[in-house]
Design a protein around this motif. Structure first.
Motif, mmCIF file in Angstrom:
data_model
loop_
_atom_site.group_PDB
_atom_site.id
_atom_site.type_symbol
_atom_site.label_atom_id
_atom_site.label_comp_id
_atom_site.label_asym_id
_atom_site.label_seq_id
_atom_site.Cartn_x
_atom_site.Cartn_y
_atom_site.Cartn_z
ATOM 1 N N LEU A 164 -14.760 -31.409 -0.659
ATOM 2 C CA LEU A 164 -13.298 -31.438 -0.583
ATOM 3 C C LEU A 164 -12.707 -30.773 -1.828
ATOM 4 O O LEU A 164 -11.744 -30.010 -1.749
ATOM 5 C CB LEU A 164 -12.845 -32.892 -0.493
ATOM 6 C CG LEU A 164 -11.541 -33.214 0.206
ATOM 7 C CD1 LEU A 164 -11.510 -32.632 1.592
ATOM 8 C CD2 LEU A 164 -11.361 -34.717 0.288
ATOM 9 N N LEU A 165 -13.322 -31.051 -2.975
ATOM 10 C CA LEU A 165 -12.840 -30.455 -4.217
ATOM 11 C C LEU A 165 -13.116 -28.951 -4.246
ATOM 12 O O LEU A 165 -12.325 -28.177 -4.775
ATOM 13 C CB LEU A 165 -13.480 -31.142 -5.425
ATOM 14 C CG LEU A 165 -12.914 -32.529 -5.711
ATOM 15 C CD1 LEU A 165 -13.747 -33.247 -6.757
ATOM 16 C CD2 LEU A 165 -11.469 -32.435 -6.185
ATOM 17 N N PHE A 166 -14.241 -28.549 -3.685
ATOM 18 C CA PHE A 166 -14.520 -27.111 -3.599
ATOM 19 C C PHE A 166 -13.481 -26.426 -2.725
ATOM 20 O O PHE A 166 -13.000 -25.342 -3.042
ATOM 21 C CB PHE A 166 -15.907 -26.858 -3.008
ATOM 22 C CG PHE A 166 -16.990 -26.929 -4.026
ATOM 23 C CD1 PHE A 166 -17.037 -26.008 -5.053
ATOM 24 C CD2 PHE A 166 -17.958 -27.900 -3.969
ATOM 25 C CE1 PHE A 166 -18.031 -26.061 -6.004
ATOM 26 C CE2 PHE A 166 -18.958 -27.972 -4.909
ATOM 27 C CZ PHE A 166 -18.993 -27.055 -5.927
ATOM 28 N N LEU A 167 -13.162 -27.061 -1.606
ATOM 29 C CA LEU A 167 -12.156 -26.503 -0.699
ATOM 30 C C LEU A 167 -10.854 -26.286 -1.460
ATOM 31 O O LEU A 167 -10.248 -25.220 -1.416
ATOM 32 C CB LEU A 167 -11.938 -27.471 0.460
ATOM 33 C CG LEU A 167 -11.099 -27.007 1.647
ATOM 34 C CD1 LEU A 167 -11.344 -27.935 2.826
ATOM 35 C CD2 LEU A 167 -9.640 -26.951 1.371
ATOM 36 N N TYR A 168 -10.467 -27.325 -2.177
ATOM 37 C CA TYR A 168 -9.219 -27.286 -2.931
ATOM 38 C C TYR A 168 -9.250 -26.163 -3.961
ATOM 39 O O TYR A 168 -8.303 -25.413 -4.123
ATOM 40 C CB TYR A 168 -9.048 -28.644 -3.592
ATOM 41 C CG TYR A 168 -8.000 -28.716 -4.645
ATOM 42 C CD1 TYR A 168 -6.670 -28.816 -4.306
ATOM 43 C CD2 TYR A 168 -8.355 -28.700 -5.992
ATOM 44 C CE1 TYR A 168 -5.708 -28.891 -5.278
ATOM 45 C CE2 TYR A 168 -7.407 -28.777 -6.960
ATOM 46 C CZ TYR A 168 -6.083 -28.870 -6.605
ATOM 47 O OH TYR A 168 -5.145 -28.933 -7.565
ATOM 48 N N TYR A 191 -10.959 -23.345 -3.987
ATOM 49 C CA TYR A 191 -10.999 -21.970 -3.503
ATOM 50 C C TYR A 191 -9.914 -21.650 -2.496
ATOM 51 O O TYR A 191 -9.826 -20.529 -2.009
ATOM 52 C CB TYR A 191 -12.399 -21.636 -2.980
ATOM 53 C CG TYR A 191 -13.315 -21.518 -4.154
ATOM 54 C CD1 TYR A 191 -13.199 -20.413 -4.996
ATOM 55 C CD2 TYR A 191 -14.187 -22.527 -4.505
ATOM 56 C CE1 TYR A 191 -13.952 -20.322 -6.143
ATOM 57 C CE2 TYR A 191 -14.954 -22.445 -5.649
ATOM 58 C CZ TYR A 191 -14.822 -21.342 -6.463
ATOM 59 O OH TYR A 191 -15.557 -21.252 -7.608
#
Lengths: 343, 270, 253
Positions: free
Chosen positions: B159-163, B165
């Motif tokens: 979820l943090l990676f999504l946020y 990028y």
């Protein structure tokens, strides 16, 4: 289509939350145990990719209107069921929190409708067997369209089912269904074509990405269980709602038929009665109304509204009080901190 | 549905709000998440005709907006954006449910209208609470809070990676779109064929980026375990915040102050 | 301090699609040296760098860092010794705040509490970016991103720094900042770059790659004087060595 908080009852929302939470936990541990830790950044970046891809529109053939990629099926093909489910779920989390699409309580419903069906039904049961291991152009396109259509139809069915079960909207199950399914048929065909176009490109450029070996598959023993469970749930739901919409007293009638008793009585004394009183106040299951109100419900609604003229006066008064409280709080704050730029 | 560009702009705006400094911003994310959850459940659990009982719940968003110094006009405009969807589904209520349940002078009010307005109010309240939660907390802190509340680490990490990028890829997509649209005239060239290739390119670039990110994680000693940076501890203030709101909201839910006050003001006339 | 030595022997790398990016590369870099690797696009610079800490596995050949041969078993140990700064800082800064990103490596090394905090502060101070610690990476300017990316590696206290295009895409001021940082480091430094003026200024030794092979390896000033060699490798002299174009025009007239 996203479910909205306002259309969901706590029981439906809570149940779907629980279902989605279990799925998220299962998929997460599956990915953790697979030891393929490169999946995690990949999932995150592809989730962001879905947002980015939605910024680019295209002209829908024959109609001249424009559409964009939904992405559920595409993620399932690229990442496999578990990782795709988590990625779709996180896209929906971001949408719920930042773009006010859906809502927090309806999030469980949305994750299930838009995540479970493409990742665990449309992809493994339709796309994979239909496309086969080395698909031709036509076969891949057909598989993608069929899988996308079925996935979205199931999702739309989920929306209708959950909305009717929540009983906030007066729309009858069958007419809501008639409204939703055809729209989603069209959306599904377009989504399938787009997914196919992207997959064909990837197939030419980097075929190894489509091997689908990235993500661990559901274990054999679990798959049939989940599918049976799902089909049974859908069938029961459909039958129940059908009866409900045919009968004037709505879902309560069908529940009475099914459970064999007119009312579910609880023990009257002690803790139970206290609990029952609380439950009555919280009214966890708002009256199920499908086409017409039955007598009893009318009376109930009538009495609720009898008191509600004074209720509306009181409500407006409390609203004013709340606004005053807020105004005072912000006055005090800006007095403390000097002038505030935002107004 | 709004454009994704607009939504991304909102995203940035909300993030900027979360960077502000107020006592409410410093409350532990878990306390805010749980209080918001209690709020939503209380609001949603009201019966469909209990319109008036919804009003007292405005105290929650109003106090948080004021206390957190959030821009009222901006939030209201964002909240109003979700109304059309609710209207589409809700508008069937007045059409289908025409039993007259109340008479206010010359106006006859049907149950359908009552439940329609109750749907609209519920949406306003629940959407407001979600937006306020984000504006007071910020996405990373929210994720950390969720992880502390038991959300799987793998899920939180991606979820943090999504946020992270989201904007990088959105800017890439915007450049692609601009490059295409500059060479498209009269609706030609924006069809499915070029779209498939464009999205395909974007996908491959994203994929390669994910590989580079993974590589840079590896070269900094990543070995499959995500370490959550030590979050803040749950202090007395956080407990008070959660308890205070929880009790207040439950009280509003159980004792319907709107009705009580109404009875008081109208002298018990029904 | 023999463990700062980098020794590459007969390195070869073939990508999955059959392209041979690196055919046979050998060199030895000793403690504290500052070496530039230059070459045309596609000459194999980035591929070579990715081998130095095991991000890519060699098809053939050996890499030795100090006394340790790079094998799958020694990769974790080698990654502590060799810090890698990637070309695009957006790939390197993947956490939600600068401080978290700098803490990522040390956390993986098992540090925590005050020690971790001290590492983060020290690394950010070293690149003059402590004021950015609470910012989100996407709010940073290009130069700030680059310096923070360097800090994320410094926080792991590596002995050897490997950087891909440290000055790429930066404005003159930010480029100068990064160059000053680079010249201040005591580490063994290996840098791939197209910024030949930076190479001339900061790196006494240069290796030219051409089509996956070492075309030249020697003192930078010697290599940059060989115009024919440079042209053959699709390179040219640094602008500083080409003389002032205005004066040259003037001299002709």
């Amino acid at each position: 289509m996203h479910m909205a908080d306002a259309l969901v009852s706590p029981v439906v929302g809570g149940t779907m939350w629980a279902v989605s939470a279990v799925l998220i936990a299962r998929c997460s541990s599956r990915i953790k145990n697979s030891g393929n830790d490169r999946l995690v950044p990949l999932m995150g970046v592809l989730g962001a990719f879905i947002f980015a891809a939605q910024m680019i529109n295209f002209t829908i053939p024959l109609t001249g209107s424009s559409g964009h990629l939904g992405g559920g099926l595409l993620l399932a093909v690229l990442l496999g069921p578990s990782a795709a489910f988590l990625t779709i779920a996180s896209v929906l989390v971001v949408q719920a929190l930042f773009f006010a699409d859906g809502g927090l309580l309806a999030l469980g419903c949305n994750i299930f409708n838009l995540g479970f069906f493409p990742a665990f039904v449309a992809y493994p049961l339709l796309y994979k067997p239909l496309a086969g291991s080395s698909p031709t152009r036509g076969r891949l396109t057909a598989a993608a369209v069929i899988a996308a259509v079925v996935g979205l139809q199931l999702g739309a069915f989920g929306v209708v089912f959950e909305t009717t079960l929540s009983g906030v909207s007066s729309l009858s199950f069958s007419s809501f269904l008639l409204l939703m399914q055809p729209i989603h048929l069209a959306i599904g065909v377009v989504e399938g074509l787009v997914t196919a176009a992207v997959l064909l490109f990837v197939h030419r450029a980097r075929p190894e990405l489509l091997d689908g070996a990235v993500s661990p598959q559901l274990s054999r023993s679990l798959k049939p269980v989940m599918v049976t469970f799902l089909l049974a749930a859908l069938l029961t739901g459909a039958l129940l709602s059908w009866f409900a919409s045919e009968q004037p007293d709505g879902l309560e009638w069908s529940i009475a038929k099914v459970s064999g008793s007119k009312e579910l009585r609880g023990p009257e004394a002690g803790l139970h009665s206290g609990f029952a009183a609380v439950q009555e106040k919280i009214a966890l299951l708002p009256d199920y109304a499908f086409r017409k109100q039955n007598e009893g419900q009318m009376v109930q609604a009538g009495t609720q509204l009898g008191t509600s003229l004074s209720g509306i006066v009181g409500g407006t008064a409390t609203l004013l009080l709340a606004l005053c409280a807020g105004f005072l709080a912000s006055r005090k704050k800006s007095a403390l901190k000097g002038s505030d730029a935002f107004r | 549905m709004r454009s994704v560009e607009g939504a991304l702009l909102d995203f940035r705006q909300l993030e900027r709000l979360a960077e502000r400094d107020s006592p409410l911003h410093h409350v532990d994310a878990r306390a805010k998440i749980l209080a918001t959850l209690v709020f939503i459940i209380c609001v949603i659990s009201l019966g469909r005709y209990q319109l008036a009982a919804l009003f007292p719940f405005f105290i929650f968003p109003v106090v948080l907006i004021a206390g957190g110094g959030l821009p009222v006009r901006y939030l209201v405009s964002k909240i109003l954006l979700v109304i059309p969807f609710v209207l589409v589904v809700g508008i069937f209520n007045p059409l289908l449910d025409r039993e007259i349940v109340a008479i206010a002078g010359p106006v006859q009010i049907s149950g359908g209208w009552i439940s329609f307005f109750s749907i609209v109010l519920r949406s306003l309240l629940t959407v407001a609470s979600a937006l306020i939660l984000v504006s007071l907390t910020g996405f990373p802190a929210l994720c950390r809070g969720l992880a502390q509340l038991g959300l799987p680490k793998v899920f939180v990490a991606q979820l943090l990676f999504l946020y992270r990028y989201l904007f990088v890829l959105a800017e890439e997509a915007a450049r692609l779109k601009l490059a295409r649209d500059q060479r498209c005239f009269g609706g030609k060239g924006t069809g499915l064929a070029s779209f498939g290739t464009m999205i395909g390119h974007l996908l491959l670039r994203s994929w390669e980026r994910a590989e580079r990110v993974y590589r840079s994680m590896l070269s900094r000693g990543f070995a499959g375990e995500f370490h959550c940076p030590s979050g803040s501890s749950f202090g007395v203030g956080d407990t008070l915040f959660l308890l205070g709101w929880g009790l207040l909201l439950l009280a509003i839910r159980l004792y319907d102050p709107a009705r009580l006050l109404g009875l008081l003001l109208t002298g018990g006339v029904q | 301090m023999s463990h700062h030595i980098v020794e590459v022997g007969e390195l070869q790398h073939q990508y999955a699609d059959g392209t041979c990016a690196v055919t046979s590369i050998s060199f030895r870099i000793t403690h504290g040296e500052a070496v530039a690797i230059i070459g045309a696009n596609g000459a194999g610079k980035s591929t070579l760098l990715l081998h130095l800490n095991g991000a890519l596995a060699a098809t053939a050949g050996t890499i030795r860092i100090g006394d340790t041969l790079l094998t799958p078993a020694t990769v974790p140990q080698i990654r502590r010794t060799v810090g890698m700064v990637f070309q695009n800082p957006d790939d390197q800064l993947f956490m939600s705040t600068v401080a978290e990103d700098v803490a990522f490596g040390p956390l993986n090394m098992g540090l925590s509490g005050a020690e971790l905090e001290a590492r983060v502060v020290a690394a950010l101070t070293q690149v003059d970016a402590l004021y950015l610690r609470h910012k989100a990476p996407y709010h940073l300017s290009g130069g700030e991103k680059k310096r923070v990316a360097i800090a994320t590696v410094l926080a792991m206290s590596p002995d050897i720094l490997v950087m891909d295009e440290p000055t790429g895409g930066l404005d003159p001021y930010a480029r100068r900042q990064v160059m000053e940082l680079l010249s201040g480091f005591q580490h063994t430094r290996i840098v791939a770059s197209h910024d030949l003026d930076m190479v001339l200024e900061l790196f006494p030794r240069t290796i030219i790659l051409c089509q996956g092979k070492v075309a030249a390896d020697g003192p930078t000033t010697t290599i940059f004087r060989d115009r024919e060699l440079l042209a053959r490798c699709r390179l040219e002299q640094p602008l500083a060595m080409q003389g002032c174009p205005v004066c040259r025009e003037g001299a002709k007239q």
